[in-house]
Structure formats: structure tokens, C-alpha cells
Design an enzyme around this catalytic site. Structure first.
Site, mmCIF file in Angstrom:
data_model
loop_
_atom_site.group_PDB
_atom_site.id
_atom_site.type_symbol
_atom_site.label_atom_id
_atom_site.label_comp_id
_atom_site.label_asym_id
_atom_site.label_seq_id
_atom_site.Cartn_x
_atom_site.Cartn_y
_atom_site.Cartn_z
ATOM 1 N N SER A 1 -1.682 -8.540 -3.217
ATOM 2 C CA SER A 1 -1.609 -7.144 -3.626
ATOM 3 C C SER A 1 -0.813 -6.355 -2.597
ATOM 4 O O SER A 1 -0.861 -6.674 -1.392
ATOM 5 C CB SER A 1 -3.003 -6.525 -3.746
ATOM 6 O OG SER A 1 -2.938 -5.122 -3.929
ATOM 7 N N TYR B 1 -10.973 -4.851 -0.047
ATOM 8 C CA TYR B 1 -10.067 -5.511 -0.989
ATOM 9 C C TYR B 1 -8.707 -5.758 -0.339
ATOM 10 O O TYR B 1 -8.148 -6.858 -0.424
ATOM 11 C CB TYR B 1 -9.903 -4.645 -2.239
ATOM 12 C CG TYR B 1 -8.860 -5.134 -3.209
ATOM 13 C CD1 TYR B 1 -9.133 -6.176 -4.097
ATOM 14 C CD2 TYR B 1 -7.587 -4.555 -3.253
ATOM 15 C CE1 TYR B 1 -8.172 -6.624 -4.993
ATOM 16 C CE2 TYR B 1 -6.629 -4.992 -4.146
ATOM 17 C CZ TYR B 1 -6.928 -6.022 -5.012
ATOM 18 O OH TYR B 1 -5.971 -6.472 -5.892
#
Length: 252
Positions: free
Chosen positions: A143, A157
Site C-alpha cells: 500500500s 496498517y
């Protein structure tokens, strides 16, 4: 099962489902891994088959070693594995580290990091020439948050995806002489259900106009990058991490 075999973890929705559909259209046989939504997984398989593709669903939680082993045993029955797309992952509610519970952090790393490590381990055991395999490709889904840190939203995350970046480079070096290529994609803001699961259903609509391209990306755009890395067209790429973030270079 006709084409080379690809396992897509978290394949019943979002980027994973887009990868499964496009891979099947390109001739892959696709194992669609899911953890809860059997209806979505079976619906995706049915749609792929109705378009002339080959796919099957396999249930398993990547955060459980027993489940990962069961998934790979099911995949083994379909033929030799040639590609793994490590896509399964989660986000959680927006917050700061000083509000996070240990249970939240453990879950984040168990699914997003441990799950990817376990699946990559099992894939290497099957693909590596050192284990009697004939080669293959692992594509990890990271990501853009790994670069930006996710402050005031979900640094857990972002940190988990940073671990995926590091694993991509390290594992690529370990198996590069064994016929296995390891790469990753780093998606930016993409139109998928993951934002709603993190309590931000309007995130894409709110952020899209302010992004460099004036819009969010689509799951299909990320999927095409993944499939390129998994294909022979990327045969000289290993350890590569491809940004699919619409030119986004700083946190807005």
C-alpha cells in the site's frame, strides 16, 4: 483445470476479485481464496466460468497456519502452483496509536503480515527449484500507506504494509536463483469495499478530487499491474515494488 494455476488470497472482493477475473480471462486457472463470504466467492467463480474461464473457491483464513496449509493442500489437488497473489488484508477504524488495543494491533499484523509470510512460505516450497518445483511468481499487495505512515488514521496498517515491502525485497533475494520472482504493488486510494470496512465509506469520494489525477484508482487498474508482474512479460523483474497510486507522492 486448463491454464497455469494462480492462487489469489482475499480473492472474493475488491482488488482480489479483479485479479481473479482478469487472470482467468488471460488463461490462468484461478484459486479464489475467501474467509467468510462464500456466496461472493462462488458467485465470482460462476461468473468466471460463464465467461469461459477456469476457477474454484477455497476457504481459509490466512491468519491461521492450519487454514493456510489446508488452502495449499486444496490448491495442490488442482495442479502445480505457478503464481501467488498475496492480496488478503484488513484495515480497522481510524484512530491514533494511543487509542489502539493490543488485540487490534495483533489482528492487523497476524492477517496482513503473518498471513502473507505463511502463504509465501508455502508457495516457495512448491515453486522453488530447490524444492523440486519449476519456478513461479509471488506478487504481494502492499500500500502507498507504507511510504506515508498513515498518521492519525492507521499507522498499524501502514506499518504492516511496510513489512510487506521489506519481505518482498528480502524474499526476492533469497529465491532469485531458484526460479521464483517476488514483486509487489503499492496501490494508492482505490475504489474498493475496504474503506467501508474501516469505517470510512465516503473516503474515496472525499479524497478523489484532491489526488494528483483528480480521481481514485480502480481495482482493475491495480489488477492489471499485478498480472503484468505475474506474467512472463515481467520476466526480468524481481524485488520490484510498483506504485499504482495515480502519481500520489505525499500524504494530502
Amino acid at each position: 483445470m486448463s491454464g497455469p494455476l494462480m492462487l489469489v488470497t482475499g480473492g472474493s472482493r475488491g482488488i482480489g476479485a479483479a485479479v481473479a477475473r482478469l487472470a482467468a480471462a488471460e488463461g490462468w486457472t484461478v484459486a479464489v481464496n475467501y474467509v467468510r463470504d462464500e456466496t461472493a466467492a462462488n458467485g465470482l467463480v460462476a461468473a468466471i466460468e460463464s465467461d469461459g474461464g477456469s476457477a474454484f473457491a477455497v476457504k481459509g483464513d490466512v491468519g491461521s497456519e492450519a487454514d493456510v496449509l489446508a488452502v495449499f493442500r486444496a490448491v495442490d489437488r488442482a495442479g502445480p502452483l505457478k503464481a501467488l497473489v498475496n492480496n488478503a488484508g484488513i484495515v480497522d477504524r481510524v484512530g491514533r496509536l494511543d487509542t489502539f488495543s493490543a488485540a487490534r494491533i495483533e489482528r492487523m499484523f497476524r492477517i496482513n503480515v503473518l498471513g502473507s509470510f505463511l502463504c509465501a512460505r508455502e508457495a516457495v516450497k512448491r515453486m522453488s527449484t530447490a524444492h523440486g518445483g519449476s519456478g513461479g511468481t509471488i506478487v504481494n499487495v502492499s500500500s502507498a500507506a507504507a511510504k506515508f505512515g498513515g498518521p492519525d488514521q492507521y499507522i498499524d496498517y501502514a506499518s504492516a504494509k511496510g513489512a510487506i515491502d521489506t519481505m518482498t525485497v528480502g524474499l526476492a533475494k533469497e529465491v532469485i536463483r531458484e526460479g521464483v520472482r517476488v514483486c509487489a504493488v503499492r496501490p494508492g486510494i482505490i475504489e474498493t469495499e475496504i474503506h467501508a470496512s474501516g469505517g470510512q465509506p465516503d473516503r474515496v469520494a472525499e479524497m478523489g478530487p484532491g489526488l494528483p489525477m483528480g480521481r481514485a484508482g480502480t481495482a482493475e487498474e491495480v489488477a492489471r499491474a499485478i498480472l503484468w508482474l505475474a506474467s512472463d512479460a515481467a520476466s526480468y523483474s524481481s524485488g520490484a515494488i510498483l506504485d499504482v497510486s495515480g502519481g500520489r507522492s505525499i500524504w494530502p
